[in-house]
Enzyme design. Structure first.
Site, short mmCIF file in Angstrom:
data_model
loop_
_atom_site.label_atom_id
_atom_site.label_comp_id
_atom_site.label_asym_id
_atom_site.label_seq_id
_atom_site.Cartn_x
_atom_site.Cartn_y
_atom_site.Cartn_z
N GLU A 26 -6.66 11.73 -56.24
CA GLU A 26 -7.30 12.05 -57.53
C GLU A 26 -6.93 10.99 -58.56
O GLU A 26 -7.78 10.54 -59.34
CB GLU A 26 -6.83 13.42 -58.04
N CYS A 69 -1.99 18.53 -57.04
CA CYS A 69 -0.62 18.81 -57.49
C CYS A 69 -0.66 18.91 -59.02
O CYS A 69 -1.61 18.46 -59.66
CB CYS A 69 0.33 17.72 -57.01
N CYS A 106 -1.52 15.62 -60.89
CA CYS A 106 -2.94 15.23 -60.81
C CYS A 106 -3.80 16.19 -61.63
O CYS A 106 -4.76 15.77 -62.27
CB CYS A 106 -3.41 15.20 -59.36
ZN LIG Z 1 -1.41 14.84 -56.90
#
Ligand SMILES: [Zn+2]
Ligand SMILES: [Zn+2]
Length: 165
Positions: free
Chosen positions: A87, A122, A125
């Site tokens: 990302e 995560c 991101c």
């Molecule tokens: Zn991430």
């Protein structure tokens, strides 16, 4: 995997998630492979996969991802893997003007057997996705054409273990 609808066409969403999957296979991490595609006005404006910064050694070069050694799972120890996440790499190719109102498609793959890993950005991101003004995030959760989750970027979990606001 290509699954056609009643009209014998692959849906747009499935096409972009498949595209993200193709980029996931290019990932250099041996723990998990992720691919991301940013789409605006029906056009792919950026792509990314997880890998070490340009010119740096990758997990696949060292033959090891420390996250495997330490048996870490989703959400754990991202900082000890060398990879810039898919990302983040996709967002790094864009200006805010480009990402404002765009959608991000994310597919994760398990390197062991190329099976789909239920995709989830995560928290770091997620922050970047929100900050970039991305509208919706499409997360691949299985091989099937309809196996995805659509999450407004605003609803992504962006602080680990804390209440969101
Ligand atoms: Zn991430
Ligand atoms: Zn790694």
């Amino acid at each position: 995997m290509v699954i056609r609808g009643k009209d014998n066409r692959v849906s747009k969403i499935d096409t972009y998630l498949n595209c993200a999957e193709v980029f996931a296979y290019r990932s250099t991490c041996i723990k998990r492979k992720y691919g991301a595609v940013i789409v605006k006005d029906d056009a792919v404006i950026s792509t990314g996969y997880n890998g070490a910064p340009r010119g740096k050694k990758n997990c696949c070069d060292t033959g090891n991802c420390p996250r495997i050694e330490k048996d870490l799972h989703q959400g754990q120890g991202y900082d000890i893997c060398r990879a810039v996440h898919a990302e983040a790499n996709a967002l790094l190719n864009c200006s805010r003007e480009q990402t404002l109102g765009a959608d991000l498609y994310l597919t994760g793959v398990n390197p062991k057997d190329d099976s789909i890993h239920e995709a989830k950005p995560c928290p770091l991101c997620a922050r970047m996705i929100i900050q970039a003004g991305i509208k919706d995030v499409y997360l691949r959760i299985g091989k099937g054409a309809d196996e995805y989750r659509k999450v407004p970027a605003e609803d992504l979990l962006w602080v680990a273990g804390e209440e969101q606001d």
